[in-house]
Motif scaffolding. Structure first.
Motif, PDB file in Angstrom:
ATOM      1  N   HIS A 150       0.812  -1.212   0.000  1.00 27.52           N
ATOM      2  CA  HIS A 150       0.000   0.000   0.000  1.00 27.52           C
ATOM      3  C   HIS A 150       0.849   1.266   0.000  1.00 27.52           C
ATOM      4  N   VAL A 151       2.164   1.128  -0.036  1.00 31.21           N
ATOM      5  CA  VAL A 151       3.075   2.275   0.007  1.00 31.21           C
ATOM      6  C   VAL A 151       3.380   2.738  -1.411  1.00 31.21           C
ATOM      7  N   ALA A 152       3.153   4.027  -1.678  1.00 24.81           N
ATOM      8  CA  ALA A 152       3.487   4.595  -2.989  1.00 24.81           C
ATOM      9  C   ALA A 152       4.964   4.921  -3.084  1.00 24.81           C
ATOM     10  N   GLY A 153       5.546   5.389  -1.981  1.00 23.44           N
ATOM     11  CA  GLY A 153       6.941   5.786  -2.025  1.00 23.44           C
ATOM     12  C   GLY A 153       7.412   6.363  -0.706  1.00 23.44           C
ATOM     13  N   TYR A 154       8.610   6.932  -0.757  1.00 15.38           N
ATOM     14  CA  TYR A 154       9.298   7.377   0.457  1.00 15.38           C
ATOM     15  C   TYR A 154       9.893   8.764   0.233  1.00 15.38           C
ATOM     16  N   ALA A 155      10.084   9.484   1.330  1.00 17.12           N
ATOM     17  CA  ALA A 155      10.648  10.827   1.257  1.00 17.12           C
ATOM     18  C   ALA A 155      11.374  11.142   2.561  1.00 17.12           C
ATOM     19  N   VAL A 156      12.162  12.197   2.530  1.00 17.29           N
ATOM     20  CA  VAL A 156      12.807  12.735   3.734  1.00 17.29           C
ATOM     21  C   VAL A 156      11.811  13.641   4.445  1.00 17.29           C
ATOM     22  N   ALA A 157      11.702  13.490   5.761  1.00 15.48           N
ATOM     23  CA  ALA A 157      10.878  14.386   6.567  1.00 15.48           C
ATOM     24  C   ALA A 157      11.705  14.941   7.719  1.00 15.48           C
ATOM     25  N   HIS A 158      11.424  16.177   8.089  1.00 16.06           N
ATOM     26  CA  HIS A 158      12.033  16.798   9.270  1.00 16.06           C
ATOM     27  C   HIS A 158      10.911  17.044  10.274  1.00 16.06           C
TER      28      HIS A 158
END
Length: 285
Positions: A150-158
């Protein structure tokens, strides 16, 4: 694929960073990078085919603001104390179940946008985190494997945090987590097919050029798939929702006194392997 959104705040246009590092205009194919696109496999296939064919027009990237890589975020779900080393520095036992709290979607800003130190703040802190972006509606999932699908993708978060507001002022954590600009996201949404193992990513964060956090998602107490599965049991996750999956050791709160909390003028830089880099200068709100 590396999907992103560029342009003035509130008027970003969809874009793609191709394998040669060239910024390409996606507005000829899609209206935005948002939940509607991420849930549409055929639209994503068209974007992928156009990228592979090299037919997307280039965008002049110099001086162009990069916004959050996902538009119209529905909600930001956060996981606290999700790294063994961070739990140790906080003097806490590893939680038996994920610690869940929410950030409002309006805390999300671009990866290089200014972060505002709230009025009266003396304990604004940093937290580099792996963000998971949902691509399919998730309700009461049964397994971590199903959750990863169910995951579309990933990113950096602060996950910027004000520790006095969070811990010392009573009530829930939300007061220290929802101040304006407290969730820079991006620069890219990297699609899940390009992240074969989300438990093998290095996270780093610098303050004024000094390395403060250097960890790996291998140290997570609850891996990404389990986090998504668990959260789906308590709330429905929709395409475009974001989950911040916790931070490794090295936050200001875990340092000896006087703790080096952030002040106006400080510069924070953070990155995750393959997911890009952020840079924010802090100013007083």
């Amino acid at each position: 694929m590396k999907l992103l959104r560029v342009g003035p705040a509130g008027a970003e246009r969809p874009a793609l960073l191709d394998r040669g590092g060239v910024l390409r205009d996606l507005s000829v194919l899609v209206a935005d990078v948002d939940g509607e696109l991420l849930s549409d496999a055929s639209a994503l296939d068209r974007v992928r085919a156009a990228a592979d064919a090299g037919v997307l027009p280039p965008l002049g990237g110099e001086g162009l603001r990069v916004g959050p890589p996902v538009g119209r975020v529905g909600k930001v779900v956060c996981i606290g104390l999700n790294y063994h080393d961070h739990a140790r520095e906080a003097g806490a036992e590893p939680p038996a179940e994920p610690v869940v709290f929410l950030k409002a979607a309006d805390t999300v800003v671009g990866p290089d946008d200014t972060v505002l130190v709230p009025r009266g703040s003396t304990k604004t802190d940093w937290e580099v985190e792996l963000a998971v972006v949902i691509g399919r509606t998730a309700r009461s999932l049964d397994s971590a494997e199903e959750a990863l699908a169910h995951v579309a993708g990933y990113a950096v978060a602060h996950d910027v945090s004000e520790r006095e507001f969070q811990i010392e002022r009573g009530g829930t954590w939300d007061k220290g987590k929802n101040c304006e600009t407290f969730n820079p996201l991006g620069p890219w949404l990297v699609t899940a097919d390009e992240v074969p193992d989300p438990q093998d990513l290095r996270l780093r964060l610098w303050v004024n050029g000094e390395l403060q956090q250097d960890g790996s998602t291998a140290d997570q107490i609850f891996p990404v798939g389990e986090v998504v599965r668990y959260v789906s049991r308590f709330m429905t996750l929709y395409p475009g929702d974001v989950i911040n999956t916790g931070t490794p050791a090295g936050v200001a709160m875990g340092r000896p006194d006087p703790k080096p909390y952030l002040r106006a003028g400080d510069v924070v830089e953070l990155e995750i392997d393959g997911l890009g880099r952020q840079r924010q200068q802090l100013k007083d709100a």
